[in-house]
Motif scaffolding. Structure first.
Motif, PDB file in Angstrom:
ATOM      1  N   GLY A 632       0.662  -1.124  -0.007  1.00  0.00           N
ATOM      2  CA  GLY A 632       0.038  -0.016   0.115  1.00  0.00           C
ATOM      3  C   GLY A 632       0.880   1.406   0.013  1.00  0.00           C
ATOM      4  N   LYS A 633       2.170   0.989  -0.158  1.00  0.00           N
ATOM      5  CA  LYS A 633       3.027   2.363  -0.004  1.00  0.00           C
ATOM      6  C   LYS A 633       2.626   2.918  -1.542  1.00  0.00           C
ATOM      7  CE  LYS A 633       6.951   3.546   1.803  1.00  0.00           C
ATOM      8  NZ  LYS A 633       8.486   3.756   1.877  1.00  0.00           N
ATOM      9  N   ILE A 634       2.631   4.189  -1.637  1.00  0.00           N
ATOM     10  CA  ILE A 634       2.631   4.867  -2.807  1.00  0.00           C
ATOM     11  C   ILE A 634       4.118   4.914  -3.512  1.00  0.00           C
ATOM     12  CG2 ILE A 634       2.499   7.025  -4.193  1.00  0.00           C
ATOM     13  CD1 ILE A 634       0.274   7.934  -1.893  1.00  0.00           C
ATOM     14  N   MET A 635       4.324   4.591  -4.688  1.00  0.00           N
ATOM     15  CA  MET A 635       5.540   4.629  -5.489  1.00  0.00           C
ATOM     16  C   MET A 635       6.029   5.776  -5.964  1.00  0.00           C
ATOM     17  SD  MET A 635       5.668   0.526  -6.661  1.00  0.00           S
ATOM     18  CE  MET A 635       7.401   0.246  -6.926  1.00  0.00           C
ATOM     19  N   LYS A 640       7.284   9.869 -10.923  1.00  0.00           N
ATOM     20  CA  LYS A 640       8.294  10.841 -11.234  1.00  0.00           C
ATOM     21  C   LYS A 640       8.808  10.543 -12.866  1.00  0.00           C
ATOM     22  CE  LYS A 640      12.212  13.163  -9.611  1.00  0.00           C
ATOM     23  NZ  LYS A 640      13.155  13.522  -8.649  1.00  0.00           N
ATOM     24  N   ALA A 641       9.219   8.949 -12.830  1.00  0.00           N
ATOM     25  CA  ALA A 641       9.528   8.428 -13.817  1.00  0.00           C
ATOM     26  C   ALA A 641       8.826   8.511 -15.128  1.00  0.00           C
ATOM     27  CB  ALA A 641      10.106   7.047 -13.624  1.00  0.00           C
ATOM     28  N   ARG A 642       7.513   8.313 -14.848  1.00  0.00           N
ATOM     29  CA  ARG A 642       6.270   8.652 -15.730  1.00  0.00           C
ATOM     30  C   ARG A 642       6.511  10.240 -16.321  1.00  0.00           C
ATOM     31  NH1 ARG A 642       1.556   4.952 -13.397  1.00  0.00           N
ATOM     32  NH2 ARG A 642       2.442   3.087 -13.681  1.00  0.00           N
ATOM     33  N   ALA A 643       6.351  10.991 -15.364  1.00  0.00           N
ATOM     34  CA  ALA A 643       6.201  12.616 -15.745  1.00  0.00           C
ATOM     35  C   ALA A 643       7.509  13.021 -16.499  1.00  0.00           C
ATOM     36  CB  ALA A 643       6.132  13.298 -14.300  1.00  0.00           C
ATOM     37  N   GLU A 648      10.696   3.351 -15.818  1.00  0.00           N
ATOM     38  CA  GLU A 648      10.163   3.234 -14.485  1.00  0.00           C
ATOM     39  C   GLU A 648      10.814   2.325 -13.483  1.00  0.00           C
ATOM     40  OE1 GLU A 648       5.879   2.393 -15.266  1.00  0.00           O
ATOM     41  OE2 GLU A 648       5.789   4.157 -16.442  1.00  0.00           O
ATOM     42  N   GLY A 649      11.885   1.698 -14.166  1.00  0.00           N
ATOM     43  CA  GLY A 649      12.563   0.797 -13.175  1.00  0.00           C
ATOM     44  C   GLY A 649      12.048  -0.474 -12.855  1.00  0.00           C
ATOM     45  N   ASP A 650      12.302  -0.960 -11.518  1.00  0.00           N
ATOM     46  CA  ASP A 650      11.861  -2.254 -11.181  1.00  0.00           C
ATOM     47  C   ASP A 650      10.508  -1.960 -10.702  1.00  0.00           C
ATOM     48  OD1 ASP A 650      11.564  -4.596 -10.017  1.00  0.00           O
ATOM     49  OD2 ASP A 650      12.791  -4.324  -8.462  1.00  0.00           O
ATOM     50  N   LEU A 651       9.404  -2.705 -11.384  1.00  0.00           N
ATOM     51  CA  LEU A 651       8.201  -2.743 -11.017  1.00  0.00           C
ATOM     52  C   LEU A 651       7.531  -3.936 -10.480  1.00  0.00           C
ATOM     53  CD1 LEU A 651       6.721  -0.652 -14.115  1.00  0.00           C
ATOM     54  CD2 LEU A 651       7.249   0.014 -12.014  1.00  0.00           C
ATOM     55  N   SER A 652       8.531  -4.829 -10.026  1.00  0.00           N
ATOM     56  CA  SER A 652       7.929  -5.992  -9.350  1.00  0.00           C
ATOM     57  C   SER A 652       7.179  -6.000  -8.057  1.00  0.00           C
ATOM     58  CB  SER A 652       9.302  -6.890  -8.867  1.00  0.00           C
ATOM     59  OG  SER A 652      10.077  -6.282  -8.175  1.00  0.00           O
ATOM     60  N   THR A 653       7.264  -4.941  -7.427  1.00  0.00           N
ATOM     61  CA  THR A 653       6.620  -4.737  -6.253  1.00  0.00           C
ATOM     62  C   THR A 653       5.367  -3.993  -6.390  1.00  0.00           C
ATOM     63  OG1 THR A 653       7.997  -2.729  -5.632  1.00  0.00           O
ATOM     64  CG2 THR A 653       8.497  -4.524  -4.575  1.00  0.00           C
ATOM     65  N   LEU A 654       4.926  -3.721  -7.635  1.00  0.00           N
ATOM     66  CA  LEU A 654       3.823  -2.828  -7.964  1.00  0.00           C
ATOM     67  C   LEU A 654       2.633  -3.702  -7.968  1.00  0.00           C
ATOM     68  CD1 LEU A 654       3.061   0.013  -8.948  1.00  0.00           C
ATOM     69  CD2 LEU A 654       3.186  -0.679 -11.453  1.00  0.00           C
TER      70      LEU A 654
END
Ligand code: WTA
Length: 656
Positions: A632-635, A640-643, A648-654
């Protein structure tokens, strides 16, 4: 610190055609690897070499610091230089008795410094007051006696919420003199921010002013304080300094005009300085961290006085005849260490200026340098970039040849701004001390000395006694030019001792990530190059530096969520040409709400009202969802990467 420069030039003036950029571009091709110090600077410098002294300072750290401490006065010397028996709660100079005022004022009264100017203060409208060390002692003693008469006791915390007036400095020193701790809340903060800080410190006494001048207008302070005090049950006394004379509400039996108290017999100009244990609290300073509540960092009398004065003396090569100007606000750590304590302990003549750098014209600072013959100017990259925009013709109107050294702090300085500062303000002759440090460190950690060959944008090398490294997640040092997390491997006398009332948070925030190695985690990412020079990149935690001011994403988000239309919010920093970073917020609205320009405006105002104008977001983006981890932590890093259109880097925890 920070110093925002508003870019609207006075209406009757057109900006000069050549704002200095063209010349910069053409100079870039000839960029040398190092900027070597001018021979005149080297000849003048007290510390003439770095390597050998650095080696000695880390092989015999305690010996080095003991030697520096010997240069100060103590009522009783220490039993131990460093007590590391309860890591990470280090103690310095244990067993010693002192008071920082003993060194900042008292010791000067028995030397030739007695009649030397301590403070030259210039108000924005042009009024000037100056105080010798003798006069400073009288002012501080009177203030101290007033505080005593108001029942202020050793150990209690007094909150100060003031514009840049001499009374702010007197008030800080008066607290220290009688053994009370001060908590200075920056005068640009809002009523809510002030309220939270007063309540956390449980202050009984608050010192404020009716207002101050900024860009030609009186700024209101007392009514903001009044608003805050409605929700501060511990406050019994509010002392108000009159600056602008604007009408203000004064509450019966709580609020007192300083000038009324000053006339009472009790406000005598003689007051004994209270002997303190070296480890007694000198001040609390709130700063933003990763979680919602700002944390009150605790600094103490003994170690802090040694660290602030030694770093100030060596890095700015302070000489008795110098006129030194740190153009920060005393309300930030830069002001505490390098306007007030470091300079006064070193018996320096310091300049204090109330107002905006571009009022009434963009040459205000340059004219002050000429008028007072200032030798050392210390400011932020944001201020440099702001003044650079007005072009070279403004500084060119003034004789800046008194300058010997320049300084920069608060955020990385981009090479263009560095070169302009060096060439246009420093005449190519003044080295720039790019000092890297934090509220937590109390003083400079990575910094050049005047003799250090410089690279624009690098804070260069660790100050004496410090071992710094750039490491990966496992604590392994990364290779030259690779990015990693900056750590400090050793204790130092100026380090914050704890977070007020929350030692667990202190341990957790700074000492848990590399607990096995016992290193201090800075929270910045950095690189170290093949010459061993450090390059600070920026914060890796949820802290944002805007114009050098330090803000927490959590504080901004909680202000947004406090708005009835908002259900969730995330704040990030995006690069900004002038401010270094600007705040951009992603907002999920409640079910019955729809996005609009007006709503975006009102959300920006909401943040400004809750935290202060410096925190006003540049952009509000309405979204339907936010990238979050499964827990539940905001990434924010993904936002920032999207903006920025980056990977977007490692998204495995998304989560989704
Ligand atoms: C940043 C201000 C690059 C850094 C004294 C640090 C800098 C944070 C520099 C602390 C510098 C400060 N170059 N970055 N010379 N100086 N910073 O607590 O991110 O307000 O961690 O203290 O400012 O901010 P603080």
């Amino acid at each position: 610190m920070g110093n925002s420069v508003e870019l609207s030039a006075p209406k009757d003036l057109t900006l000069p055609a050549n704002p200095g950029f063209t010349q910069l571009e053409s100079n870039m091709a000839e960029e040398p690897k190092f900027y070597h110090p001018d021979p005149s600077v080297v000849e003048y410098a007290t510390v003439k070499e770095y390597d050998a002294l650095y080696q000695r300072s880390i092989t015999d750290r305690e010996g080095f610091w003991a030697e520096q401490a010997e240069a100060l006065d103590w009522y009783k010397k220490w039993d131990r230089v460093l007590d590391d028996s309860n890591k990470p709660f280090f103690k310095w100079f244990t067993g010693a008795k002192t008071n920082i005022v003993q060194n900042a004022i008292d010791r000067h009264l028995v030397t030739r410094n007695r009649n030397k100017l301590a403070i030259i203060w210039e108000g924005e409208p042009g009024d000037v007051h100056s105080y010798s060390y003798h006069a400073l002692n009288r002012e501080v003693s009177r203030f101290a006696n007033i505080l005593k008469a108001m029942g202020v006791k050793k150990g209690e915390i007094v909150t100060l919420y003031m514009p840049q007036l001499p009374e702010l400095v007197f008030g800080m020193l008066a607290c220290a003199k009688i053994g009370a701790a001060h908590s200075v809340v920056y005068g640009g903060f809002s009523a809510d921010a002030l309220r939270d800080r007063i309540n956390d410190a449980q202050s009984r006494v608050v010192i404020t002013a009716d207002g101050g001048y900024r860009r030609g207008k009186p700024v209101d302070l007392k009514s903001i304080a009044n608003e805050a005090l409605k929700h501060c049950p511990t406050v019994e006394v509010c002392i108000c300094v009159q600056r602008t004379g604007q009408p203000v509400y004064m509450e019966n039996d709580r609020d007192y005009w300083y000038h009324d108290l000053y006339k009472l017999p009790v406000a005598s100009p003689k007051c004994e300085t209270e002997p303190m244990d070296a480890e007694d609290m000198l001040f609390l300073l709130y700063t933003s961290g990763s979680t919602g509540k700002p944390k009150g960092l605790v600094h103490t009398h003994g170690g802090y006085q040694v660290y602030a004065s030694t770093t100030h003396k060596m890095v700015f090569d302070i000489k008795p005849e110098d006129r030194y100007w740190c153009a920060a606000d005393p309300g930030w750590i830069t002001g505490h260490s390098y306007i007030v304590y470091g300079p006064l302990i070193n018996g320096t003549t310091l300049i204090l200026y109330e107002g905006a750098p571009n009022h009434p014209y963009p040459n205000r600072w340059w004219s002050m340098i000429e008028k007072y013959g200032i030798n050392i100017l210390y400011t932020s990259p944001t201020a440099v970039r702001g003044l650079m925009r007005f072009g070279e013709s403004w500084p060119a109107k003034h004789d800046l040849s008194s300058l010997r050294l320049l300084g920069s702090v608060g955020e990385p300085i981009n090479p263009e701004a560095w070169r302009w500062y060096h060439r246009v303000i420093g005449g190519g002759r003044c080295p720039i001390m790019d000092t890297w440090w934090q509220t937590e460190t109390g003083g400079f950690m990575i910094t050049p000395l005047p003799i250090t060959p410089l690279k624009p944008g690098s804070a260069t090398k660790p100050f004496f006694g410090n071992e710094c490294a750039v490491v990966d997640d496992h604590g392994k040092e990364v290779g030259p030019g690779e990015e990693g997390s900056l750590v400090i491997k050793n204790p130092w006398p100026g380090m914050a001792r704890t977070v007020y009332k929350d030692p667990d948070r202190y341990q957790e925030t700074y000492w848990s990530r590399y607990a096995a190695q016992g290193w201090y985690t800075v929270g910045d990412s950095a690189k170290r190059d093949e010459d061993g020079y450090f390059w600070i990149i920026g914060r890796i935690d949820d802290v944002i530096k805007v114009s050098g001011y330090r803000l927490g994403t959590a504080e901004i988000e909680s202000a947004l969520v406090g708005h009835p239309a908002v259900s969730e919010a995330a704040a990030i920093a995006l690069p900004h040409e002038l401010k270094g970073n600007a705040i951009h917020c992603y907002v999920i609205l409640r079910a019955n709400q729809s996005p609009s320009e007006d709503l975006a405006e009102s959300l920006k105002n909401q943040v400004a009202d809750h935290l202060g104008k410096i925190a006003r977001p540049d952009g509000i983006v309405f979204v339907d969802s936010l990238p979050k981890t499964r827990s539940g932590k905001i990434m924010r890093r993904v936002l920032k990467a999207r903006a920025l259109g980056q990977d977007e880097g490692d998204l495995s925890t998304l989560e989704e």
